[in-house]
Scaffold this motif. Structure first.
Motif, PDB file in Angstrom:
ATOM      1  N   SER A  94       4.519 -11.074  10.097  1.00 11.12           N
ATOM      2  CA  SER A  94       4.909 -11.930   9.251  1.00 11.12           C
ATOM      3  C   SER A  94       5.792 -12.861   9.427  1.00 11.12           C
ATOM      4  N   ASP A 122       2.826  -7.381   3.638  1.00 14.60           N
ATOM      5  CA  ASP A 122       3.134  -8.200   4.871  1.00 14.60           C
ATOM      6  C   ASP A 122       3.549  -7.129   5.883  1.00 14.60           C
ATOM      7  N   ASP A 123       3.204  -7.306   7.094  1.00 15.05           N
ATOM      8  CA  ASP A 123       3.665  -6.467   8.284  1.00 15.05           C
ATOM      9  C   ASP A 123       5.048  -7.408   8.887  1.00 15.05           C
ATOM     10  N   SER A 179      -2.158  -1.690   8.126  1.00 12.19           N
ATOM     11  CA  SER A 179      -1.700  -2.951   8.372  1.00 12.19           C
ATOM     12  C   SER A 179      -2.245  -3.330   9.849  1.00 12.19           C
ATOM     13  N   ASN A 233       6.326  -8.628   0.235  1.00 12.86           N
ATOM     14  CA  ASN A 233       5.622  -7.403   0.394  1.00 12.86           C
ATOM     15  C   ASN A 233       4.041  -7.698   0.787  1.00 12.86           C
ATOM     16  N   TYR A 259      -2.790 -13.966   8.252  1.00 12.38           N
ATOM     17  CA  TYR A 259      -1.213 -14.329   8.058  1.00 12.38           C
ATOM     18  C   TYR A 259      -1.346 -15.580   8.177  1.00 12.38           C
ATOM     19  N   THR A 315       8.050  -4.907   2.866  1.00 14.42           N
ATOM     20  CA  THR A 315       7.280  -3.816   2.800  1.00 14.42           C
ATOM     21  C   THR A 315       5.918  -3.957   3.760  1.00 14.42           C
ATOM     22  N   CYS A 316       5.613  -2.837   4.230  1.00 14.68           N
ATOM     23  CA  CYS A 316       4.418  -3.124   5.077  1.00 14.68           C
ATOM     24  C   CYS A 316       3.509  -1.724   4.869  1.00 14.68           C
TER      25      CYS A 316
END
Length: 388
Positions: free
Chosen positions: A50, A45-46, A76, A43, A18, A71-72
């Motif tokens: 994030s 990414d959580d 993740s 995208n 991250y 989007t996640c």
DNA sequence: CCTATCTTTTGAGAACACAG
DNA sequence: CTGTGTTCTCAAAAGATAGG
């Protein structure tokens, strides 16, 4: 199936990095004007972890963003955040994995909790109280899945830190759908054939943050080889990380100041290719018209109006003009191993006075010693412009 | 078509050198 | 010494070729 790469068991652990907020702010402040009335997609990414999502949700109104999509993917890692809406696979473990892929779509955000201020609590309030903002995805959230491609089509610009192991595919997809992007990658990716080609064609360039600043990234709790701890979270320094974008970047329009005069002694020719070797970008001679081999760091300062990129100085990109049989040396000592093309690298005569490293090869017939060059970019100065 | 062997490519890195 | 920026390792994996 390609999507299998994204399954928990097969996913590369190293893709769970991250980005820190200061690094994001440092780079993105240069593109502020570009974000107005745009659909932004983060995208891979959580959103709960994030800083990309945090940056754009917090600055949603300031930047005048039209829509923010995040989007996640399922699986993740969720390092420490309490997830209000989605359960994780194992609530006992410190490194929870998200069970369900989901997306967030924000088109309007205000002082949601009416406390007179706008900050992250408003973002959280919005997520908690509007069940149409967060919706589950049908698949695992892989950027290549059909539903994620639909989101990509809707986006104007993509900003994220994609999994390095999927960098090639990730960039290929962005190019395929003709999207603008600002993403983080490994400087080693510059030497990937496909990526290099894009740079050569001026369809991709490095971002504002200087090359090789050595960005630190948050890694999962159970990561062993971390370099430092900040706020109780482990960080890894990746000395070869940099930003890639296809947006305008001012430094790539600036001319590199050249002050060195060419001399054959200081800039020797390679043995296996007709170009001179230059070890530092700042030392490129201003009066040499032929082909020049420069370190990869050149690409961070490259101005297409000043130089033309010919090729990568490695086998497969250029043809070597010399194929001597040479013994491979290790720390200057014989190994009994041989090569005919210097392991596919450029090489020049060993200079016993100037070279700090021992030679890498020895000609088995003449005994001549050679030094191999770390990956070089072959460039050529363009015709001089007036006043330059 | 499969296997053995040789060749090329790769790196969410490693190891420096240098300034302060 | 530490922090920062630059150069470069080397072995594993993937790819290519040859032979049966």
């Amino acid at each position: 199936m390609a999507t299998e790469l994204f399954d928990n068991a097969k996913r590369n652990k190293a893709d769970e990095f991250y980005t820190r907020m200061p690094d994001i702010e440092k780079e993105l402040r240069y593109y502020k004007d570009y974000f107005r009335d745009k659909v932004i997609l983060c995208n891979c990414d959580d959103p709960y972890e994030s800083n990309f999502f945090k940056y754009f949700s917090m600055n949603f109104n300031y930047l005048g963003i039209k829509k923010l999509i995040a989007t996640c993917y399922a699986g993740s890692p969720v390092a420490g955040t309490q997830l209000p809406l989605f359960e994780t696979e194992n609530s006992e473990s410190k490194t929870n994995k998200l069970k369900q892929a989901y997306k967030i779509e924000i088109t309007k955000i205000e002082d949601e909790n009416s406390d007179g201020a706008f900050n992250l609590t408003d973002v959280e309030y919005l997520l908690r109280n509007n069940n149409n903002i967060i919706t589950t995805l049908n698949g695992n959230g892989d950027f290549r899945s059909e539903e994620c491609v639909e989101l990509l089509k809707e986006a104007d610009i993509v900003i994220t830190n994609p999994p390095f192991s999927l960098f090639r595919e990730y960039v290929a997809q962005l190019i395929e759908f003709d999207k603008k992007f600002i993403i983080i990658g490994n400087t080693n990716a510059l030497t990937y054939k496909e990526i290099f080609k894009l740079i050569k064609e001026d369809k991709l360039r490095t971002g504002y943050t200087n090359f090789n600043v050595g960005m630190y990234f948050y890694v999962p709790e159970d990561w062993d080889n971390y370099h430092k701890v900040e706020d109780g979270r482990k960080l890894v320094r990746v000395s070869t990380s940099c930003w890639f974008t296809n947006l305008y970047v001012k430094k790539h329009r600036d001319f590199i100041t050249l002050y060195k005069k060419y001399t054959p002694e200081e800039f020797p020719h390679y043995e296996n290719y007709d170009a001179i070797n230059v070890d530092k970008v700042s030392e490129i001679p201003f009066d040499y018209d032929g082909e020049i081999g420069v370190p990869i760091t050149f690409l961070d300062k490259y101005n297409p109006d000043q130089f033309e990129i010919i090729a990568l100085g490695i086998v497969g990109s250029i043809s070597f003009s010399c194929e001597k049989k040479m013994e491979i040396l290790r720390k200057g000592k014989p190994t009994g191993e041989y090569t005919v093309n210097a392991k596919g690298t450029l090489y020049r005569k060993y200079n016993p006075i100037k070279d700090t490293k021992p030679p890498a090869f020895r000609d088995i017939e003449t005994g001549e010693l050679y030094s191999s060059m770390y990956a070089r970019i072959i460039i050529k100065r363009r015709e001089r412009h007036n006043g330059n």
